[in-house]
Motif scaffolding. Sequence first.
Motif, PDB file in Angstrom:
ATOM      1  N   ASP A  81      -7.518   2.805   7.884  1.00 45.18           N
ATOM      2  CA  ASP A  81      -8.532   3.199   6.906  1.00 45.18           C
ATOM      3  C   ASP A  81      -9.892   2.602   7.247  1.00 45.18           C
ATOM      4  OD1 ASP A  81      -8.599   0.542   5.992  1.00 45.18           O
ATOM      5  OD2 ASP A  81      -7.400   0.940   4.213  1.00 45.18           O
ATOM      6  N   GLY A  82     -10.866   2.842   6.380  1.00 44.79           N
ATOM      7  CA  GLY A  82     -12.236   2.429   6.651  1.00 44.79           C
ATOM      8  C   GLY A  82     -12.435   0.932   6.729  1.00 44.79           C
ATOM      9  N   ALA A  83     -11.517   0.151   6.137  1.00 43.26           N
ATOM     10  CA  ALA A  83     -11.598  -1.306   6.195  1.00 43.26           C
ATOM     11  C   ALA A  83     -10.799  -1.872   7.360  1.00 43.26           C
ATOM     12  CB  ALA A  83     -11.109  -1.912   4.883  1.00 43.26           C
ATOM     13  N   ASN A  84     -10.285  -0.995   8.221  1.00 42.12           N
ATOM     14  CA  ASN A  84      -9.448  -1.357   9.368  1.00 42.12           C
ATOM     15  C   ASN A  84      -8.081  -1.890   8.956  1.00 42.12           C
ATOM     16  OD1 ASN A  84      -9.219  -1.228  12.188  1.00 42.12           O
ATOM     17  ND2 ASN A  84      -9.607  -3.419  12.404  1.00 42.12           N
ATOM     18  N   ASN A  85      -7.726  -1.724   7.683  1.00 45.65           N
ATOM     19  CA  ASN A  85      -6.358  -2.002   7.264  1.00 45.65           C
ATOM     20  C   ASN A  85      -5.467  -0.820   7.663  1.00 45.65           C
ATOM     21  OD1 ASN A  85      -7.227  -4.410   6.091  1.00 45.65           O
ATOM     22  ND2 ASN A  85      -7.642  -3.415   4.124  1.00 45.65           N
ATOM     23  N   LYS A  86      -4.153  -1.063   7.682  1.00 46.63           N
ATOM     24  CA  LYS A  86      -3.234  -0.038   8.167  1.00 46.63           C
ATOM     25  C   LYS A  86      -2.259   0.404   7.076  1.00 46.63           C
ATOM     26  CE  LYS A  86      -4.986  -1.664  12.074  1.00 46.63           C
ATOM     27  NZ  LYS A  86      -5.969  -2.771  12.131  1.00 46.63           N
ATOM     28  N   TRP A  87      -2.172   1.727   6.910  1.00 47.02           N
ATOM     29  CA  TRP A  87      -1.128   2.331   6.087  1.00 47.02           C
ATOM     30  C   TRP A  87       0.002   2.741   7.026  1.00 47.02           C
ATOM     31  CZ3 TRP A  87      -1.325   2.345   0.851  1.00 47.02           C
ATOM     32  CH2 TRP A  87      -2.570   2.129   0.244  1.00 47.02           C
ATOM     33  N   THR A 109       7.261   4.839   6.676  1.00 49.83           N
ATOM     34  CA  THR A 109       8.579   4.656   7.276  1.00 49.83           C
ATOM     35  C   THR A 109       9.492   5.820   6.901  1.00 49.83           C
ATOM     36  OG1 THR A 109       9.568   3.445   5.436  1.00 49.83           O
ATOM     37  CG2 THR A 109       8.286   2.165   7.030  1.00 49.83           C
ATOM     38  N   ILE A 110      10.610   5.889   7.594  1.00 51.50           N
ATOM     39  CA  ILE A 110      11.561   6.966   7.343  1.00 51.50           C
ATOM     40  C   ILE A 110      12.430   6.688   6.123  1.00 51.50           C
ATOM     41  CG2 ILE A 110      13.621   8.090   8.337  1.00 51.50           C
ATOM     42  CD1 ILE A 110      12.254   8.042  11.020  1.00 51.50           C
ATOM     43  N   ASP A 111      12.634   5.418   5.784  1.00 51.68           N
ATOM     44  CA  ASP A 111      13.533   5.125   4.663  1.00 51.68           C
ATOM     45  C   ASP A 111      13.116   3.923   3.819  1.00 51.68           C
ATOM     46  OD1 ASP A 111      14.025   3.138   6.483  1.00 51.68           O
ATOM     47  OD2 ASP A 111      16.092   3.690   6.889  1.00 51.68           O
ATOM     48  N   ALA A 112      11.913   3.396   4.031  1.00 48.43           N
ATOM     49  CA  ALA A 112      11.504   2.192   3.294  1.00 48.43           C
ATOM     50  C   ALA A 112      10.137   2.336   2.649  1.00 48.43           C
ATOM     51  CB  ALA A 112      11.521   0.977   4.216  1.00 48.43           C
ATOM     52  N   GLY A 113       9.655   3.561   2.446  1.00 44.64           N
ATOM     53  CA  GLY A 113       8.395   3.756   1.764  1.00 44.64           C
ATOM     54  C   GLY A 113       7.186   3.486   2.638  1.00 44.64           C
ATOM     55  N   VAL A 114       6.115   2.959   2.000  1.00 43.18           N
ATOM     56  CA  VAL A 114       4.822   2.756   2.649  1.00 43.18           C
ATOM     57  C   VAL A 114       4.429   1.289   2.591  1.00 43.18           C
ATOM     58  CG1 VAL A 114       2.369   3.326   2.595  1.00 43.18           C
ATOM     59  CG2 VAL A 114       4.059   5.076   2.048  1.00 43.18           C
ATOM     60  N   PHE A 115       3.961   0.763   3.718  1.00 44.93           N
ATOM     61  CA  PHE A 115       3.401  -0.582   3.782  1.00 44.93           C
ATOM     62  C   PHE A 115       1.899  -0.467   4.013  1.00 44.93           C
ATOM     63  CE2 PHE A 115       7.784  -1.012   4.980  1.00 44.93           C
ATOM     64  CZ  PHE A 115       8.193  -2.239   4.461  1.00 44.93           C
ATOM     65  N   TYR A 116       1.134  -1.255   3.262  1.00 47.52           N
ATOM     66  CA  TYR A 116      -0.311  -1.347   3.474  1.00 47.52           C
ATOM     67  C   TYR A 116      -0.608  -2.772   3.889  1.00 47.52           C
ATOM     68  CZ  TYR A 116      -5.355  -0.947   2.484  1.00 47.52           C
ATOM     69  OH  TYR A 116      -6.726  -0.920   2.581  1.00 47.52           O
ATOM     70  N   VAL A 117      -1.017  -2.953   5.153  1.00 50.33           N
ATOM     71  CA  VAL A 117      -1.195  -4.291   5.696  1.00 50.33           C
ATOM     72  C   VAL A 117      -2.650  -4.516   6.083  1.00 50.33           C
ATOM     73  CG1 VAL A 117       1.189  -4.355   6.518  1.00 50.33           C
ATOM     74  CG2 VAL A 117      -0.628  -3.618   8.073  1.00 50.33           C
ATOM     75  N   SER A 118      -3.019  -5.780   6.174  1.00 45.41           N
ATOM     76  CA  SER A 118      -4.381  -6.175   6.518  1.00 45.41           C
ATOM     77  C   SER A 118      -4.708  -5.815   7.964  1.00 45.41           C
ATOM     78  CB  SER A 118      -4.558  -7.676   6.298  1.00 45.41           C
ATOM     79  OG  SER A 118      -3.641  -8.407   7.102  1.00 45.41           O
ATOM     80  N   ASN A 125      -1.073  -9.921   6.387  1.00 47.84           N
ATOM     81  CA  ASN A 125      -0.863  -9.849   4.940  1.00 47.84           C
ATOM     82  C   ASN A 125      -0.440  -8.438   4.549  1.00 47.84           C
ATOM     83  OD1 ASN A 125      -1.807 -12.567   4.326  1.00 47.84           O
ATOM     84  ND2 ASN A 125      -3.839 -11.786   4.845  1.00 47.84           N
ATOM     85  N   THR A 126       0.632  -8.348   3.780  1.00 45.28           N
ATOM     86  CA  THR A 126       1.049  -7.063   3.213  1.00 45.28           C
ATOM     87  C   THR A 126       0.395  -6.923   1.845  1.00 45.28           C
ATOM     88  OG1 THR A 126       3.146  -7.064   4.412  1.00 45.28           O
ATOM     89  CG2 THR A 126       2.984  -5.656   2.472  1.00 45.28           C
ATOM     90  N   ILE A 127      -0.557  -6.011   1.748  1.00 39.29           N
ATOM     91  CA  ILE A 127      -1.319  -5.827   0.509  1.00 39.29           C
ATOM     92  C   ILE A 127      -0.495  -5.058  -0.518  1.00 39.29           C
ATOM     93  CG2 ILE A 127      -3.457  -4.889  -0.445  1.00 39.29           C
ATOM     94  CD1 ILE A 127      -4.592  -5.115   2.472  1.00 39.29           C
TER      95      ILE A 127
END
Length: 767
Positions: free
Chosen positions: A606-612, A615-624, A629-631
């Motif tokens: 994303d625009g803040a260089n964080n990563k969305w 996964t195939i079976d564990a939902g979405v992780f939003y990390v720094s 850090n997992t936001i």
Amino acid sequence: MKLPFLFFFSFFTIHFCLSQNNKSWKGYFSYSQINDLTQNDTKIIAASENALFLEDVMSGTIKTINTIDGLSGLTITAVYNSPTLKKTIIGYENGLLVVYNEIDGSILNVVDIINKSIPQNVKKVNHFMDDNGLIYVSCDFGIVQYNLNTLQFGDTYFIGPNGSQISIVQTAIFNGNIYAASKNNGILAAVLSNPNLNDFNQWFTIANFGWSGVEKIGNNLVATTDNGSLQKFNGAIFIPIIQLPQSVNDLRSSGSYLLVTTKNHVYIYNNGLGQVSDIMSNQIPTISVEFTCATIINNIVFFGTKEHGIFRKGLTDSVIENKTPEGPLRNNVFAINTSSSNLWAVFGGYDIDYNPYTFTTTGLPKFGISKFNKNGWLNIPYENLLEAKALSRITVNPNNENQVFICSYYSGVLKLENDVVSTLYNATNTGSDGLETLPGQPSDDVRVNSGVFDNSGNLWVTNSGIRKGLKVFKSNGQWQSFDMQNVYANIRKLKFGRMVIDKNGTKWMGTWRDGVIGFNETLNNRFKIISDSPDGGNLPSFDARAVAVDNRNQLWIGTLRGLRVLSSVDSFYSDETLRTNSIIIIEDNLAQELLYEQSISDIFVDGANNKWIGTIDAGVFYVSQDGQNTIHHFTTSNSPLPSNNINDIDINGTTGEVFFATSKGLVSFKGTATTANGDLSNAYVYPNPVRPEYSGTVKISGLLDKANVKVSDIEGNLVFEAISEGGTIEWDTTAFGKYKVASGVYMIFISSQDGADTKVKKVMIIR
């Protein structure tokens, strides 16, 4: 007449869940697959695949209820509305029950059937029958009592031979007896007042073989067999009265009418079983529909379909109207593409082994295209796509938003101009150096799975299973191919996934079994491989599903067994061996690998260089930015995600809205990381004013990257300062995190990194 082919548009534990009304989330669900209908005197309630919609019959107003409101994202199999109690009970394929209270909007999740010690594959809910608030729930294992007044369970009836579990599809009460129609064990009956109905010996068999329904209508009890025979009970046995040409999908009474729904007919009978009407699917022009269920309210017939939503017509009228809420064509969204003004969706696709033939149970996928913007939904059916099948990726021309290219993993590349299909590029019309058919397959089998524009306006695509697997469609209309024979010995097994182009023009391509391939034509058409070997690329798996280049020119790679990062894309020029590294985080005082063994399906920066990270079976992780850090970690259990299987992620860089395409529906989350602007002319603050009931943060958007933002009170006392990453920052309305600031007007001073561009804004806070 509105047609959907093209439009804009106790003994158990009970878990409570209030309607979330979460303004951070939005749902973009399809309501085309109607699984069941129910009603009261004024409303028709339709159960689509995993959502409800309620239509007021007189006013025509429609209300939708989906995972944003607290429903499960699983498949709904039955629904019933109690007009007296003003509650709607919903049954699911896994045995979950949900009770929606119309009075306060609350939602009750009942997990008791799920928790029963019986095989998971026999917990499906098939039907609800109401006896003064006592609901008889027909399931694939038997019958369960549920009291809609007290919200408590009663007895469970296992009524098969010797008390075994058998599938009950429907129950009915007639002349003091309860009748249960089973799929394979006939129709069973018992005296309703018998206090021992949980004893299988109290049930007796009325008819043998398989039945699809049983229902009371007036003074008659009727039932339908698996082969479409409508039969009437004479007090001792069922007697055939009508042989229908098709098997019965739904049998129900509504007021003084009996409705029997087959694939292509809705038969309507009166109390005396005289036929009143026969609604045929061919009465709906231009589209092919399959009926699933039907009911009547005030002489208006409502009938659900398998793929085209719900229709209505007067009992004696000929006009048929579509009454389906706007939405995409399907809920299983394979890929999306979003810009500041448009959201595009396609529906696949191929299975986990890149096989388009087994993506569905009916052969090659033949699905249309959906587009959403301020005007609503535009759905383009498969029939308008020049027979392009297995649509897998969407690429919008960055220099012309009205020109869209859709990659097909069977038919080549489809081009749209101003929402109209103009060309299907395949092996017949792209020349000797263009797209190619997969060897040994039908002549139209051209497997293209990723398209990306470079800075020169050229469209790069991957063509799986052939020697010249990397193609470019140049801005001058010419095609060029690049030979990969020296890269892999077994070209036939080379299957491409996603592709991304970095700042140097290097193309990075994920593959099914061969890691990541890098290519740059300026280096004498040089290919390099990031492999899974320990002394090579160090990928955790050779199956690379996601590639993304971040704002620091790092290449993030998602595989079916974890995550890796190439520290710099410049290493393509300098290093002979491209080696990736895992991200090590500290969790519970232990060093661990970020997303260890997770099956990653997509990565978006994303625009803040964080990563969305999907996964195939564990939902979405939003990390720094660095992954330390997992936001957020969104799953079906803590968010409105309808499924933990994430197919695709994209972001509206202007608004920060993050879209998640899942196997059970499309939803979005209102993020704050927007794309950085070129200047500060569009800087703005929201909400403004901040009212006492608001508990969120203040967003300052329209920023330059690395802009300096300072907030002070009216006397000049500094209360907040930050450097932006992307186009938006948040202020929690505290003085450097210590305490909430008081009511008043606060000044916001914004300046670019070099101080050449400045802006001053104000925000009022009311406590």
